[in-house]
Design an enzyme around this catalytic site. Structure first.
Site, mmCIF file in Angstrom:
data_model
loop_
_atom_site.group_PDB
_atom_site.id
_atom_site.type_symbol
_atom_site.label_atom_id
_atom_site.label_comp_id
_atom_site.label_asym_id
_atom_site.label_seq_id
_atom_site.Cartn_x
_atom_site.Cartn_y
_atom_site.Cartn_z
ATOM 1 N N SER A 64 0.796 -1.239 0.000
ATOM 2 C CA SER A 64 0.000 0.000 0.000
ATOM 3 C C SER A 64 0.826 1.285 0.000
ATOM 4 O O SER A 64 0.264 2.365 -0.191
ATOM 5 C CB SER A 64 -0.928 0.026 1.203
ATOM 6 N N LYS A 67 0.352 3.334 -2.930
ATOM 7 C CA LYS A 67 -0.855 4.162 -3.101
ATOM 8 C C LYS A 67 -0.501 5.658 -3.130
ATOM 9 O O LYS A 67 -1.229 6.468 -3.693
ATOM 10 C CB LYS A 67 -1.880 3.853 -2.002
ATOM 11 N N TYR A 189 -4.097 -2.469 -10.503
ATOM 12 C CA TYR A 189 -3.995 -2.268 -9.048
ATOM 13 C C TYR A 189 -3.051 -3.314 -8.416
ATOM 14 O O TYR A 189 -2.177 -2.979 -7.620
ATOM 15 C CB TYR A 189 -5.393 -2.332 -8.409
ATOM 16 N N TYR A 241 -4.979 3.766 8.051
ATOM 17 C CA TYR A 241 -6.344 3.234 8.165
ATOM 18 C C TYR A 241 -6.942 3.562 9.529
ATOM 19 O O TYR A 241 -6.888 4.699 9.970
ATOM 20 C CB TYR A 241 -6.345 1.715 7.861
ATOM 21 N N VAL A 259 1.241 -3.868 3.746
ATOM 22 C CA VAL A 259 1.205 -5.176 4.404
ATOM 23 C C VAL A 259 2.461 -6.025 4.153
ATOM 24 O O VAL A 259 2.591 -7.107 4.710
ATOM 25 C CB VAL A 259 -0.060 -6.000 4.063
HETATM 26 O O1 DON Z 1 -4.861 -4.858 -1.765
HETATM 27 C C1 DON Z 1 -4.327 -5.345 -0.777
HETATM 28 O O2 DON Z 1 -4.946 -5.908 0.126
HETATM 29 C C2 DON Z 1 -2.823 -5.235 -0.684
HETATM 30 N N1 DON Z 1 -2.235 -5.316 -1.978
HETATM 31 C C3 DON Z 1 -2.404 -3.928 -0.071
HETATM 32 C C4 DON Z 1 -2.933 -3.709 1.322
HETATM 33 C C5 DON Z 1 -1.999 -2.968 2.211
HETATM 34 O O3 DON Z 1 -0.810 -2.905 2.017
HETATM 35 C C6 DON Z 1 -2.600 -2.392 3.438
HETATM 36 N N2 DON Z 1 -1.553 -1.864 4.288
HETATM 37 N N3 DON Z 1 -1.290 -1.832 5.394
#
Ligand code: DON
Length: 305
Positions: A64, A67, A189, A241, A259
């Site tokens: 993320s 993003k 994405y 978040y 993540v």
């Molecule tokens: O879309 C997802 O669930 C992951 N590619 C990215 C989520 C993420 O990194 C949330 N971060 N803490």
């Protein structure tokens, strides 16, 4: 450089072997294959002094954190119209939540939750000829680093297990806030999340949010001052978040987690610092990463407050 080197080394040694109560992300199968003892830190100041320690030169999945990069390119291309498609309010909900989309009529609360980033990817697809190539090229020119790439393995792994994101994209499309084909949007994405960088590379690519005089490899400004202010503001309020308040409270810097266990924190006019430690707390943010940054801003007295 301030005494960052000494303080980072001390905190690194203090935290290296603590009992880490976090858990590595396994809902994207490929991420669970990473050695969860990795621990790296890298700081780059706006006068380009730098210092790294631990696993700071190993590539990891930035997830993320990307993003911020998709948002930056979409903001460049779309300007203020972008905020009609995605809002700038904290969601107070998990990163992959579907909950608020129904009452918000398909307008995601902010660009740093999955729903918001998926809409941002849709905006980019409407602007770019070859979205994956063009976005990667944007990142390389931004960081003056031709060495950046997607991990095919991580992208495919996420594609085969991305049920939540598939649901989010379909749900938003039902409200008319996804303009392109959902398979194309999701594919793009997943690739953006699969970008790989080292702590050093992450702390370099985000200098444009810290350094008012930053220019990319082609000598161009990336954002206006006002646009950079806005992205930093959304990072401070939404970058973690439903733990964004906690991060601001404990660390006091705009930042973003992924993540894969990475966290980047930005001190405008001072530095970018990146920590990577794969085990995540219950909110999906690196357990040790948060602890490290809390101690770092406390000991250096260098938060924005
Ligand atoms: O879309 C997802 O669930 C992951 N590619 C990215 C989520 C993420 O990194 C949330 N971060 N803490």
């Amino acid at each position: 450089m301030k005494n960052y080197q000494k303080i980072i080394t001390k905190i690194y040694n203090d935290l290296k072997n603590i009992d880490d109560t976090g858990k590595i992300a396994n809902y994207i199968p490929e991420l669970a294959n990473v050695d969860d003892t990795n621990f790296g830190i890298h700081i780059t100041t706006i006068d380009r002094n730098f210092f790294g320690i631990g696993d700071s030169k190993k590539k990891f999945s930035i997830q993320s954190i990307s993003k911020i990069l998709t948002l930056t390119l979409a903001y460049q291309l779309e300007g203020e119209k972008l905020w009609k498609r995605v809002d700038v309010e904290p969601s107070g909900n998990p990163f992959n939540s579907l909950l608020q989309l129904e009452s918000d009529l398909g307008i995601p609360r902010n660009p740093f939750i999955n729903a918001g980033a998926i809409v941002v990817c849709d905006v980019l697809i409407s602007h770019l000829k070859n979205p994956k190539e063009d976005f990667l090229n944007f990142c390389r020119i931004l960081s003056k680093n031709p060495d950046l790439n997607y991990s095919e393995k991580v992208a495919q792994s996420e594609k085969s297990s991305g049920y939540r994101n598939i649901a989010l994209c379909n749900f938003i499309k039902s409200f008319g806030n996804i303009k392109n084909d959902i398979d194309v949007v999701l594919d793009f994405y997943f690739y953006t999340c699969a970008l790989e960088m080292t702590c050093k590379e992450v702390s370099e690519i985000f200098l444009f949010l810290a350094d008012d005089n930053f220019t990319n490899q082609e000598g161009n400004r990336v954002l206006t001052m006002s646009q950079a202010k806005r992205i930093n503001a959304i990072l401070l309020t939404c970058g973690f978040y439903d733990e964004s308040g906690e991060f601001a409270f404990r660390v006091g810097l705009p930042g973003k987690s992924g993540v894969g266990g990475g966290i980047v924190a930005i001190h405008p006019d001072e530095f970018c610092i990146t920590v990577w430690s794969p085990k995540l707390n219950k909110k999906g943010n690196s357990y040790k990463g948060m602890l490290f940054l809390e101690q770092f801003t406390t000991e250096t007295e260098s938060s924005i407050f």
